[in-house]
Design a protein around this motif. Structure first.
Motif, PDB file in Angstrom:
ATOM      1  N   TYR A  90       9.803  31.197  -9.054  1.00 37.88           N
ATOM      2  CA  TYR A  90       8.637  31.622  -8.281  1.00 37.88           C
ATOM      3  C   TYR A  90       7.681  32.396  -9.168  1.00 37.88           C
ATOM      4  O   TYR A  90       8.031  32.832 -10.258  1.00 37.88           O
ATOM      5  N   ARG A  91       6.467  32.548  -8.668  1.00 29.05           N
ATOM      6  CA  ARG A  91       5.472  33.417  -9.295  1.00 29.05           C
ATOM      7  C   ARG A  91       5.001  34.379  -8.223  1.00 29.05           C
ATOM      8  O   ARG A  91       4.737  33.978  -7.092  1.00 29.05           O
ATOM      9  N   GLN A  92       4.925  35.635  -8.602  1.00 23.50           N
ATOM     10  CA  GLN A  92       4.472  36.670  -7.674  1.00 23.50           C
ATOM     11  C   GLN A  92       2.968  36.815  -7.800  1.00 23.50           C
ATOM     12  O   GLN A  92       2.482  37.202  -8.854  1.00 23.50           O
ATOM     13  N   ALA A  93       2.256  36.449  -6.758  1.00 24.76           N
ATOM     14  CA  ALA A  93       0.799  36.578  -6.753  1.00 24.76           C
ATOM     15  C   ALA A  93       0.415  37.995  -6.348  1.00 24.76           C
ATOM     16  O   ALA A  93       1.142  38.651  -5.608  1.00 24.76           O
ATOM     17  N   PRO A  94      -0.722  38.471  -6.823  1.00 27.52           N
ATOM     18  CA  PRO A  94      -1.117  39.842  -6.495  1.00 27.52           C
ATOM     19  C   PRO A  94      -1.479  40.031  -5.021  1.00 27.52           C
ATOM     20  O   PRO A  94      -1.527  41.151  -4.554  1.00 27.52           O
ATOM     21  N   ARG A  95      -1.708  38.943  -4.291  1.00 31.11           N
ATOM     22  CA  ARG A  95      -2.143  39.067  -2.895  1.00 31.11           C
ATOM     23  C   ARG A  95      -0.971  39.047  -1.915  1.00 31.11           C
ATOM     24  O   ARG A  95      -1.095  38.546  -0.801  1.00 31.11           O
ATOM     25  N   GLU A  96       0.150  39.561  -2.338  1.00 29.55           N
ATOM     26  CA  GLU A  96       1.316  39.658  -1.461  1.00 29.55           C
ATOM     27  C   GLU A  96       1.839  38.298  -1.023  1.00 29.55           C
ATOM     28  O   GLU A  96       2.295  38.124   0.102  1.00 29.55           O
ATOM     29  N   VAL A  97       1.769  37.325  -1.939  1.00 29.93           N
ATOM     30  CA  VAL A  97       2.294  35.993  -1.676  1.00 29.93           C
ATOM     31  C   VAL A  97       3.183  35.594  -2.849  1.00 29.93           C
ATOM     32  O   VAL A  97       2.842  35.831  -4.002  1.00 29.93           O
ATOM     33  N   ARG A  98       4.321  35.001  -2.530  1.00 29.39           N
ATOM     34  CA  ARG A  98       5.233  34.500  -3.567  1.00 29.39           C
ATOM     35  C   ARG A  98       5.150  32.977  -3.558  1.00 29.39           C
ATOM     36  O   ARG A  98       5.383  32.343  -2.534  1.00 29.39           O
ATOM     37  N   SER A  99       4.800  32.392  -4.698  1.00 30.77           N
ATOM     38  CA  SER A  99       4.688  30.938  -4.831  1.00 30.77           C
ATOM     39  C   SER A  99       5.985  30.384  -5.393  1.00 30.77           C
ATOM     40  O   SER A  99       6.389  30.754  -6.499  1.00 30.77           O
ATOM     41  N   PHE A 100       6.633  29.497  -4.628  1.00 31.09           N
ATOM     42  CA  PHE A 100       7.850  28.849  -5.113  1.00 31.09           C
ATOM     43  C   PHE A 100       7.467  27.551  -5.793  1.00 31.09           C
ATOM     44  O   PHE A 100       6.790  26.702  -5.212  1.00 31.09           O
ATOM     45  N   LEU A 101       7.889  27.397  -7.056  1.00 31.99           N
ATOM     46  CA  LEU A 101       7.418  26.315  -7.906  1.00 31.99           C
ATOM     47  C   LEU A 101       8.437  25.210  -8.135  1.00 31.99           C
ATOM     48  O   LEU A 101       8.077  24.037  -8.206  1.00 31.99           O
ATOM     49  N   LYS A 102       9.697  25.567  -8.286  1.00 33.16           N
ATOM     50  CA  LYS A 102      10.709  24.574  -8.653  1.00 33.16           C
ATOM     51  C   LYS A 102      12.076  25.062  -8.204  1.00 33.16           C
ATOM     52  O   LYS A 102      12.397  26.240  -8.332  1.00 33.16           O
TER      53      LYS A 102
END
Length: 106
Positions: A29-41
């Motif tokens: 995952y990548r932690q976005a600064p806008r309080e959202v976690r992006s799951f990538l793989k």
């Protein structure tokens, strides 16, 4: 009976699942600064496939993300599929981004 455990490895920005202490898979995952976690793989070692570990990993990652008060952007197809099949997690995806992941608005 094998024992599976999921931990958030914040240093590597991924959730990791182990079986009896042995690495079995992960969800990046990548932690976005806008309080959202992006799951990538998401990946499960071939030796452990077919045991439901991918679902356990994704569920634990989503539960942890919810507990952290974060939203989810499911770029990983496995996360998209899991959320589609488990609509109780739909609220984690910001409503204005759901169409991007082919998720229902409600």
């Amino acid at each position: 009976m094998a024992s599976a455990e999921v931990l958030n490895n914040e240093e590597k920005t991924r959730f990791e699942i182990t079986v009896d202490g042995e690495p079995a898979g992960f969800a990046d995952y990548r932690q976005a600064p806008r309080e959202v976690r992006s799951f990538l793989k998401t990946e499960v070692d071939p030796a452990y496939r077919g045991q439901g570990l991918g679902g356990q990993l994704i569920k634990a990652a989503l539960d942890s993300t919810r507990d952290s008060g974060l939203g989810v952007l499911p770029y990983c197809p496995a996360f998209q599929s899991f959320i589609t099949k488990n609509p109780e997690y739909l609220d984690l995806v910001p409503q204005d981004r759901r169409a991007e992941f082919e998720l229902p608005a409600e």
